[in-house]
Design an enzyme around this catalytic site. Structure first.
Site, PDB file in Angstrom:
ATOM      1  N   HIS A 140       0.856  -1.199   0.000  1.00 22.00           N
ATOM      2  CA  HIS A 140       0.000   0.000   0.000  1.00 22.00           C
ATOM      3  C   HIS A 140       0.881   1.234   0.000  1.00 22.00           C
ATOM      4  O   HIS A 140       1.860   1.285   0.738  1.00 22.00           O
ATOM      5  CB  HIS A 140      -0.901   0.032   1.239  1.00 22.00           C
ATOM      6  CG  HIS A 140      -1.841  -1.133   1.311  1.00 22.00           C
ATOM      7  ND1 HIS A 140      -1.495  -2.327   1.880  1.00 22.00           N
ATOM      8  CD2 HIS A 140      -3.107  -1.279   0.858  1.00 22.00           C
ATOM      9  CE1 HIS A 140      -2.506  -3.173   1.776  1.00 22.00           C
ATOM     10  NE2 HIS A 140      -3.501  -2.566   1.165  1.00 22.00           N
ATOM     11  N   LYS A 199      -1.096  -7.958  -4.222  1.00 21.01           N
ATOM     12  CA  LYS A 199      -2.007  -6.807  -4.155  1.00 21.01           C
ATOM     13  C   LYS A 199      -1.174  -5.518  -4.116  1.00 21.01           C
ATOM     14  O   LYS A 199      -0.343  -5.344  -3.225  1.00 21.01           O
ATOM     15  CB  LYS A 199      -2.870  -6.919  -2.895  1.00 21.01           C
ATOM     16  CG  LYS A 199      -3.804  -5.738  -2.663  1.00 21.01           C
ATOM     17  CD  LYS A 199      -4.562  -5.896  -1.342  1.00 21.01           C
ATOM     18  CE  LYS A 199      -5.483  -4.721  -1.076  1.00 21.01           C
ATOM     19  NZ  LYS A 199      -5.967  -4.667   0.302  1.00 21.01           N
ATOM     20  N   ARG A 245     -10.575   1.663  -9.803  1.00 22.32           N
ATOM     21  CA  ARG A 245     -11.384   0.785  -8.949  1.00 22.32           C
ATOM     22  C   ARG A 245     -12.469   0.087  -9.771  1.00 22.32           C
ATOM     23  O   ARG A 245     -12.858  -1.026  -9.473  1.00 22.32           O
ATOM     24  CB  ARG A 245     -12.053   1.602  -7.831  1.00 22.32           C
ATOM     25  CG  ARG A 245     -11.098   2.053  -6.727  1.00 22.32           C
ATOM     26  CD  ARG A 245     -11.881   2.692  -5.599  1.00 22.32           C
ATOM     27  NE  ARG A 245     -11.036   3.150  -4.521  1.00 22.32           N
ATOM     28  CZ  ARG A 245     -10.647   2.400  -3.488  1.00 22.32           C
ATOM     29  NH1 ARG A 245     -11.039   1.137  -3.407  1.00 22.32           N
ATOM     30  NH2 ARG A 245      -9.882   2.893  -2.541  1.00 22.32           N
ATOM     31  N   GLN A 276     -12.771   4.977  -1.737  1.00 22.31           N
ATOM     32  CA  GLN A 276     -13.589   3.759  -1.894  1.00 22.31           C
ATOM     33  C   GLN A 276     -15.044   4.183  -2.095  1.00 22.31           C
ATOM     34  O   GLN A 276     -15.563   4.973  -1.311  1.00 22.31           O
ATOM     35  CB  GLN A 276     -13.481   2.957  -0.601  1.00 22.31           C
ATOM     36  CG  GLN A 276     -13.677   1.474  -0.744  1.00 22.31           C
ATOM     37  CD  GLN A 276     -13.329   0.806   0.580  1.00 22.31           C
ATOM     38  OE1 GLN A 276     -14.008   1.005   1.569  1.00 22.31           O
ATOM     39  NE2 GLN A 276     -12.269   0.031   0.594  1.00 22.31           N
ATOM     40  N   SER A 334     -20.842  14.861 -11.319  1.00 25.26           N
ATOM     41  CA  SER A 334     -21.478  14.638 -12.620  1.00 25.26           C
ATOM     42  C   SER A 334     -22.516  13.526 -12.535  1.00 25.26           C
ATOM     43  O   SER A 334     -22.295  12.484 -11.921  1.00 25.26           O
ATOM     44  CB  SER A 334     -20.419  14.273 -13.655  1.00 25.26           C
ATOM     45  OG  SER A 334     -21.050  13.945 -14.865  1.00 25.26           O
ATOM     46  N   LYS A 365     -13.142  21.981 -21.944  1.00 25.24           N
ATOM     47  CA  LYS A 365     -13.792  21.993 -23.268  1.00 25.24           C
ATOM     48  C   LYS A 365     -12.990  22.725 -24.345  1.00 25.24           C
ATOM     49  O   LYS A 365     -13.080  22.388 -25.515  1.00 25.24           O
ATOM     50  CB  LYS A 365     -15.182  22.633 -23.163  1.00 25.24           C
ATOM     51  CG  LYS A 365     -16.189  21.680 -22.556  1.00 25.24           C
ATOM     52  CD  LYS A 365     -17.562  22.272 -22.514  1.00 25.24           C
ATOM     53  CE  LYS A 365     -18.477  21.260 -21.837  1.00 25.24           C
ATOM     54  NZ  LYS A 365     -19.808  21.741 -21.607  1.00 25.24           N
ATOM     55  N   ASP A 385     -23.533  20.297 -27.136  1.00 23.51           N
ATOM     56  CA  ASP A 385     -24.180  21.297 -26.264  1.00 23.51           C
ATOM     57  C   ASP A 385     -25.103  22.220 -27.067  1.00 23.51           C
ATOM     58  O   ASP A 385     -26.155  22.635 -26.578  1.00 23.51           O
ATOM     59  CB  ASP A 385     -23.119  22.174 -25.565  1.00 23.51           C
ATOM     60  CG  ASP A 385     -22.486  21.462 -24.371  1.00 23.51           C
ATOM     61  OD1 ASP A 385     -23.103  20.522 -23.833  1.00 23.51           O
ATOM     62  OD2 ASP A 385     -21.370  21.858 -23.976  1.00 23.51           O
ATOM     63  N   ALA A 418     -17.632  33.266 -20.333  1.00 26.03           N
ATOM     64  CA  ALA A 418     -16.923  33.269 -21.612  1.00 26.03           C
ATOM     65  C   ALA A 418     -16.204  31.946 -21.811  1.00 26.03           C
ATOM     66  O   ALA A 418     -15.162  31.870 -22.450  1.00 26.03           O
ATOM     67  CB  ALA A 418     -15.935  34.430 -21.637  1.00 26.03           C
ATOM     68  N   GLN A 474     -24.720  12.339 -27.474  1.00 21.80           N
ATOM     69  CA  GLN A 474     -23.424  11.659 -27.276  1.00 21.80           C
ATOM     70  C   GLN A 474     -23.622  10.140 -27.331  1.00 21.80           C
ATOM     71  O   GLN A 474     -22.861   9.425 -27.986  1.00 21.80           O
ATOM     72  CB  GLN A 474     -22.845  12.018 -25.899  1.00 21.80           C
ATOM     73  CG  GLN A 474     -22.442  13.455 -25.774  1.00 21.80           C
ATOM     74  CD  GLN A 474     -21.814  13.790 -24.432  1.00 21.80           C
ATOM     75  OE1 GLN A 474     -22.228  13.262 -23.406  1.00 21.80           O
ATOM     76  NE2 GLN A 474     -20.843  14.674 -24.449  1.00 21.80           N
TER      77      GLN A 474
HETATM   78  N1  LIG Z   1     -26.856  21.697 -19.055  1.00 24.46           N
HETATM   79  C1  LIG Z   1     -25.809  21.209 -19.655  1.00 24.46           C
HETATM   80  O1  LIG Z   1     -25.872  20.269 -20.429  1.00 24.46           O
HETATM   81  C2  LIG Z   1     -24.470  21.815 -19.394  1.00 24.46           C
HETATM   82  C3  LIG Z   1     -23.380  21.397 -20.147  1.00 24.46           C
HETATM   83  C4  LIG Z   1     -22.151  21.945 -19.869  1.00 24.46           C
HETATM   84  C5  LIG Z   1     -22.012  22.901 -18.887  1.00 24.46           C
HETATM   85  N2  LIG Z   1     -23.094  23.298 -18.183  1.00 24.46           N
HETATM   86  C6  LIG Z   1     -22.983  24.358 -17.140  1.00 24.46           C
HETATM   87  O2  LIG Z   1     -22.183  25.416 -17.610  1.00 24.46           O
HETATM   88  C7  LIG Z   1     -21.266  25.800 -16.615  1.00 24.46           C
HETATM   89  C8  LIG Z   1     -19.966  26.265 -17.274  1.00 24.46           C
HETATM   90  O3  LIG Z   1     -19.358  25.185 -17.937  1.00 24.46           O
HETATM   91  P1  LIG Z   1     -18.189  25.412 -18.997  1.00 24.46           P
HETATM   92  O4  LIG Z   1     -17.833  24.089 -19.524  1.00 24.46           O
HETATM   93  O5  LIG Z   1     -18.547  26.493 -19.920  1.00 24.46           O
HETATM   94  O6  LIG Z   1     -17.009  25.911 -18.014  1.00 24.46           O
HETATM   95  P2  LIG Z   1     -15.768  26.837 -18.366  1.00 24.46           P
HETATM   96  O7  LIG Z   1     -15.314  26.589 -19.758  1.00 24.46           O
HETATM   97  O8  LIG Z   1     -14.799  26.701 -17.261  1.00 24.46           O
HETATM   98  O9  LIG Z   1     -16.385  28.328 -18.322  1.00 24.46           O
HETATM   99  C9  LIG Z   1     -16.937  28.872 -17.158  1.00 24.46           C
HETATM  100  C10 LIG Z   1     -17.090  30.368 -17.335  1.00 24.46           C
HETATM  101  O10 LIG Z   1     -17.696  30.884 -16.162  1.00 24.46           O
HETATM  102  C11 LIG Z   1     -16.860  31.890 -15.601  1.00 24.46           C
HETATM  103  N3  LIG Z   1     -16.945  31.891 -14.158  1.00 24.46           N
HETATM  104  C12 LIG Z   1     -16.564  30.919 -13.317  1.00 24.46           C
HETATM  105  N4  LIG Z   1     -16.812  31.265 -12.048  1.00 24.46           N
HETATM  106  C13 LIG Z   1     -17.326  32.519 -12.090  1.00 24.46           C
HETATM  107  C14 LIG Z   1     -17.746  33.443 -11.093  1.00 24.46           C
HETATM  108  N5  LIG Z   1     -17.696  33.141  -9.803  1.00 24.46           N
HETATM  109  N6  LIG Z   1     -18.228  34.630 -11.512  1.00 24.46           N
HETATM  110  C15 LIG Z   1     -18.293  34.935 -12.806  1.00 24.46           C
HETATM  111  N7  LIG Z   1     -17.900  34.100 -13.802  1.00 24.46           N
HETATM  112  C16 LIG Z   1     -17.428  32.906 -13.439  1.00 24.46           C
HETATM  113  C17 LIG Z   1     -15.466  31.561 -16.058  1.00 24.46           C
HETATM  114  O11 LIG Z   1     -14.673  32.700 -15.970  1.00 24.46           O
HETATM  115  P3  LIG Z   1     -13.074  32.628 -16.171  1.00 24.46           P
HETATM  116  O12 LIG Z   1     -12.890  32.621 -17.635  1.00 24.46           O
HETATM  117  O13 LIG Z   1     -12.581  33.850 -15.512  1.00 24.46           O
HETATM  118  O14 LIG Z   1     -12.625  31.371 -15.486  1.00 24.46           O
HETATM  119  C18 LIG Z   1     -15.760  31.093 -17.486  1.00 24.46           C
HETATM  120  O15 LIG Z   1     -15.896  32.195 -18.332  1.00 24.46           O
HETATM  121  C19 LIG Z   1     -21.062  24.558 -15.745  1.00 24.46           C
HETATM  122  O16 LIG Z   1     -20.875  24.925 -14.428  1.00 24.46           O
HETATM  123  C20 LIG Z   1     -22.334  23.763 -15.923  1.00 24.46           C
HETATM  124  O17 LIG Z   1     -23.184  23.943 -14.827  1.00 24.46           O
HETATM  125  C21 LIG Z   1     -24.312  22.769 -18.433  1.00 24.46           C
END
Ligand SMILES: NC(=O)c1ccc[n+]([C@@H]2O[C@H](COP(=O)([O-])OP(=O)(O)OC[C@H]3O[C@@H](n4cnc5c(N)ncnc54)[C@H](OP(=O)(O)O)[C@@H]3O)[C@@H](O)[C@H]2O)c1
Length: 504
Positions: free
Chosen positions: A115, A140, A178, A203, A235, A284, A320, A345, A475
């Site tokens: 371990h 193990k 696991r 675990q 997730s 992403k 998306d 963004a 997907q």
């Molecule tokens: N419904 C769906 O199928 C689905 C799918 C994917 C994602 N989502 C949602 O979308 C969200 C974002 O995902 P993503 O993949 O786009 O993530 P990401 O690429 O990391 O982008 C997140 C964005 O939010 C900004 N941000 C983070 N914390 C913040 C705060 N406290 N105040 C203001 N802005 C903030 C980030 O700013 P910075 O650039 O400064 O870091 C970035 O621009 C996830 O949390 C998830 O809940 C939903």
């Protein structure tokens, strides 16, 4: 084989736990060092399921603090009950191992264990070779994963081994190993009796190993899919994809891969049999340069959420956009000529902005980002794919009153309001008007604070839940070539998310 460790503070609890564990486990691990002395004999006497006996010393992550000689005597006493397996740490002094081997009955097999609670060392094969020099029946090796790649190293250790071997990683990064160890030829994996009853870090409950991942049915031919992100533990994708695989009879498992550093990610994933994966926060955008092929739309929007392998090559795409479109369309048929404001963004914001044209020619787009740098990068990329008027505002400098006056559709593409920070919201709710359509891409919780307040202000609201379902279904169809069982996926996701809301 799935083994459940028994660790309890009273004899009564130990016997109750044993009875419950026997219903789920193929094998029971009796952790003598984590049990009161009076529980030992009743547990050792019980023979309903094969048992592993361990008295783990502190130096190997256990609780036994005595001398090695007294540990050996206690193990010899346990051998009197003829357990199916006895676990002996590889660094036990050789003369004591010899003594134990002489005392054991013919039916007791020896597990020689290593371990490491700090790391997954690079010289695993050398360690395994040293361990093989002991007269054990099973080896193990259990180590701590500090990133995804450690899973790969431990699983590859099993390649081509004819000897029975148990090998997996601990910690949150170690979860894939696991689950996948049984596919790679590992002899067994461990699951906790329930949350809070873990005998080692990372675990997961045996109920999830069997119920969500069907780890007991995984074999070498089982196809592997998953999600890369950091973190990924919240997730719900593993729940919906694994349920969908089972429903359509597709022999596959979907595993959460917590990934910090990419390193040789694509090669590593392929080397453990991964054929496709979802990409989530924060990878992403980062995944694009790593992939050989990305469809034009996803490349130009700068975000990939779906990766698949075909004829040995990796391809990236984005579901998306489609998922968001399905969600928005269900709430509002007329998406033409709207003024959109998008918070964030990142990856999702990019997908929404690129999709806005597909949903209906937008009149204008305003993107709110945390930093000017990421915002400018976003705007430059968007202008390459669209002539729609777009502006960017840094959140800290935003005049929300003015922005919302000029907004028809408001989208949250940030994680603000997502579990566990469910009380967060970037938008002052008194500025929301009934004419606003408010779409929060967050799906956990299903109704965020933003949506709750928007609903109270009389706005039409759209939850990220429907987007999540539809992007996941797309997907699934991409990977399996089969129709996604959407109703079952929805039921499964609702069950998980509503269960979580009740737990909280
Ligand atoms: N419904 C769906 O199928 C689905 C799918 C994917 C994602 N989502 C949602 O979308 C969200 C974002 O995902 P993503 O993949 O786009 O993530 P990401 O690429 O990391 O982008 C997140 C964005 O939010 C900004 N941000 C983070 N914390 C913040 C705060 N406290 N105040 C203001 N802005 C903030 C980030 O700013 P910075 O650039 O400064 O870091 C970035 O621009 C996830 O949390 C998830 O809940 C939903």
């Amino acid at each position: 084989m799935i083994a459940i460790p028994i660790a309890a503070s009273t004899k009564h609890d130990a016997l109750r736990d044993l009875e419950r564990a026997e219903k789920m486990a193929d094998c029971i691990e009796i952790r003598l060092d984590l049990l009161p002395r009076e529980a030992w004999v009743p547990l050792l006497r019980r023979k309903r399921k094969p048992s592993i006996v361990a008295l783990r010393p502190e130096r190997q992550g256990g609780s036994f603090q005595g001398e090695e000689i007294s540990r050996t005597h206690l193990l010899e006493e346990a051998l009197g009950y003829d357990p199916d397996f006895i676990d002996v740490e590889w660094d036990t002094p050789p003369h004591l191992i010899g003594s134990l081997l002489r005392k054991k009955g013919a039916s007791t097999r020896v597990i020689v264990s290593y371990h490491n609670f700090a790391e997954t060392p690079h010289d695993l094969r050398t360690i395994l070779k040293k361990m093989a020099s002991w007269d054990g029946n099973i080896l193990k090796v259990v180590t701590l994963a500090n990133d995804f790649v450690d899973n790969v190293r431990i699983l590859r250790l099993l390649e081509g081994r004819a000897e029975k071997t148990i090998a997996f990683c601990m910690g949150s990064f170690g979860l894939p190993s696991r689950i996948l160890t049984l596919r790679a030829g590992g002899y067994l994996t461990f699951g906790a009796l329930e949350e809070g009853k873990e005998s080692a870090p990372g675990q997961i409950p045996a109920r999830d190993l069997k119920g969500i991942y069907r780890a007991h049915q995984i074999h070498r031919g089982t196809r592997v899919f998953g999600v890369i992100g950091n973190p990924v533990s919240h997730s719900v994708s593993p729940n919906i994809h694994n349920a969908a695989f089972a429903a359509v009879g597709y022999d596959a498992v979907y595993v959460p891969f917590q990934v910090r550093d990419f390193g040789n990610l694509i090669h590593d994933l392929a080397s453990i049999g991964v054929e496709g994966f979802s990409v989530t926060i924060p990878h992403k955008e980062r995944i694009i340069p790593v992939l050989g092929n990305v469809d034009e739309k996803s490349r130009r929007m700068g975000a990939v959420n779906t990766v698949y392998r075909q004829s040995g090559e990796w391809f990236g795409t984005n579901t998306d956009v489609y998922g968001a479109w399905k969600a928005l369309q269900a709430a509002c048929r007329d998406l033409q000529e709207k003024r959109w404001t998008i918070l964030g963004a990142g990856g999702v914001a990019r997908a929404i902005a690129a999709g806005a044209e597909m949903y209906g020619q937008p009149k204008s787009l305003t993107v709110l980002g945390r930093t000017r740098k990421r915002l400018d990068h976003f705007l430059a990329d968007f202008r390459k794919i669209s002539s729609c008027p777009i502006g960017g505002v840094v959140i800290g400098e935003a005049d929300f009153g003015k922005i919302l006056e000029e907004t028809d559709i408001l989208v949250n593409g940030t994680p603000v309001g997502m579990v566990p920070e469910v009380d967060e919201n970037l938008i002052p709710s008194d500025l929301l008007r009934p004419r606003h359509l408010v779409f929060d891409t967050i799906y956990n919780p299903m109704e965020t604070r933003l949506l709750r307040e928007a609903r109270k202000q009389g706005c039409r609201t759209v939850s990220g839940f429907q987007m999540f379902l539809h992007q996941g279904a797309a997907q699934f169809e991409r990977w399996t070539g089969k129709n996604a069982p959407l109703a079952l996926m929805e039921q499964t996701a609702r069950g998980c998310l509503q269960g979580e809301e009740t737990d909280n």
